[in-house]
Design a protein around this motif. Structure first.
Motif, PDB file in Angstrom:
ATOM      1  N   MET A   1       0.823  -1.189   0.000  1.00 57.38           N
ATOM      2  CA  MET A   1       0.000   0.000   0.000  1.00 57.38           C
ATOM      3  C   MET A   1       0.874   1.263   0.000  1.00 57.38           C
ATOM      4  O   MET A   1       0.559   2.232  -0.676  1.00 57.38           O
ATOM      5  N   ILE A   2       1.985   1.210   0.744  1.00 57.49           N
ATOM      6  CA  ILE A   2       2.886   2.359   0.807  1.00 57.49           C
ATOM      7  C   ILE A   2       3.523   2.606  -0.558  1.00 57.49           C
ATOM      8  O   ILE A   2       3.717   3.752  -0.962  1.00 57.49           O
ATOM      9  N   GLU A   6       2.978   6.416  -2.207  1.00 55.87           N
ATOM     10  CA  GLU A   6       4.137   7.306  -2.371  1.00 55.87           C
ATOM     11  C   GLU A   6       4.216   7.930  -3.760  1.00 55.87           C
ATOM     12  O   GLU A   6       4.397   9.153  -3.871  1.00 55.87           O
ATOM     13  N   PRO A   7       4.068   7.204  -4.870  1.00 62.39           N
ATOM     14  CA  PRO A   7       4.116   7.852  -6.193  1.00 62.39           C
ATOM     15  C   PRO A   7       2.936   8.816  -6.422  1.00 62.39           C
ATOM     16  O   PRO A   7       3.096   9.856  -7.062  1.00 62.39           O
ATOM     17  N   MET A  11       3.242  12.804  -7.259  1.00 62.27           N
ATOM     18  CA  MET A  11       2.589  13.397  -8.423  1.00 62.27           C
ATOM     19  C   MET A  11       1.770  14.629  -8.007  1.00 62.27           C
ATOM     20  O   MET A  11       1.844  15.675  -8.660  1.00 62.27           O
ATOM     21  N   PHE A  12       1.001  14.518  -6.917  1.00 57.93           N
ATOM     22  CA  PHE A  12       0.242  15.673  -6.437  1.00 57.93           C
ATOM     23  C   PHE A  12       1.160  16.813  -6.012  1.00 57.93           C
ATOM     24  O   PHE A  12       0.880  17.979  -6.267  1.00 57.93           O
ATOM     25  N   LYS A  13       2.284  16.483  -5.388  1.00 58.06           N
ATOM     26  CA  LYS A  13       3.235  17.501  -4.954  1.00 58.06           C
ATOM     27  C   LYS A  13       3.812  18.233  -6.164  1.00 58.06           C
ATOM     28  O   LYS A  13       3.937  19.460  -6.157  1.00 58.06           O
ATOM     29  N   ASP A  14       4.150  17.516  -7.220  1.00 58.51           N
ATOM     30  CA  ASP A  14       4.677  18.136  -8.433  1.00 58.51           C
ATOM     31  C   ASP A  14       3.636  19.056  -9.086  1.00 58.51           C
ATOM     32  O   ASP A  14       3.960  20.158  -9.543  1.00 58.51           O
TER      33      ASP A  14
END
Length: 141
Positions: A1-2, A6-7, A11-14
């Motif tokens: 699940m981690i 994490e990806p 993606m949201f952070k970018d």
């Protein structure tokens, strides 16, 4: 699940770092909509009406019946019409209106009146129906 989360988080952070103004304006719009919805909810669910003396009762009775004798009417400053009167926010069908008047006329004391007070949800009067009682025959001397 981690490994899956994490990806997605990266993606949201970018995306947020590329166009922060767009996401900030979206957040501001959603928060304004939430505040407006909350204010609308508070205004529509209040138990009090516009009357400053309103107690805001939760489960008030729908109506009250008051029987007033001849002495109460003499001391009262309101006048009764011959056919009774209805005021306020309550409208009744004509046949139901006549039935209520007949029932109240039977209940009213002689030379008095019966008053049916319709109440709003908060307990404040919303309308009234006044019906005079039977006239007492006076003896001629």
């Amino acid at each position: 699940m981690i490994e899956f989360i994490e990806p997605v988080f990266r993606m949201f952070k970018d995306q947020i770092t590329r166009t922060p103004l767009m996401y900030a304006s979206m957040a501001l719009g959603f928060s304004c909509a939430a505040v407006a919805t909350w204010i609308l909810h508070l205004c529509t669910t209040t138990r009090k009406c516009r009357n400053p003396d309103c107690k805001g009762l939760m489960k008030a009775g729908e109506f009250d019946i008051e029987l007033e004798s001849e002495g109460c009417i003499e001391n009262s400053d309101t006048l009764v019409d011959d056919g009774g009167g209805e005021g306020g926010l309550v409208e009744l069908p004509p046949d139901r209106h006549r039935e209520l008047e007949a029932e109240l006329r039977e209940m009213a004391p002689s030379n008095g009146r019966a008053v049916l007070l319709f109440r709003a949800r908060c307990g404040c009067p919303a309308g009234r129906l006044e019906v005079p009682g039977p006239k007492k025959q006076r003896k001629n001397k």
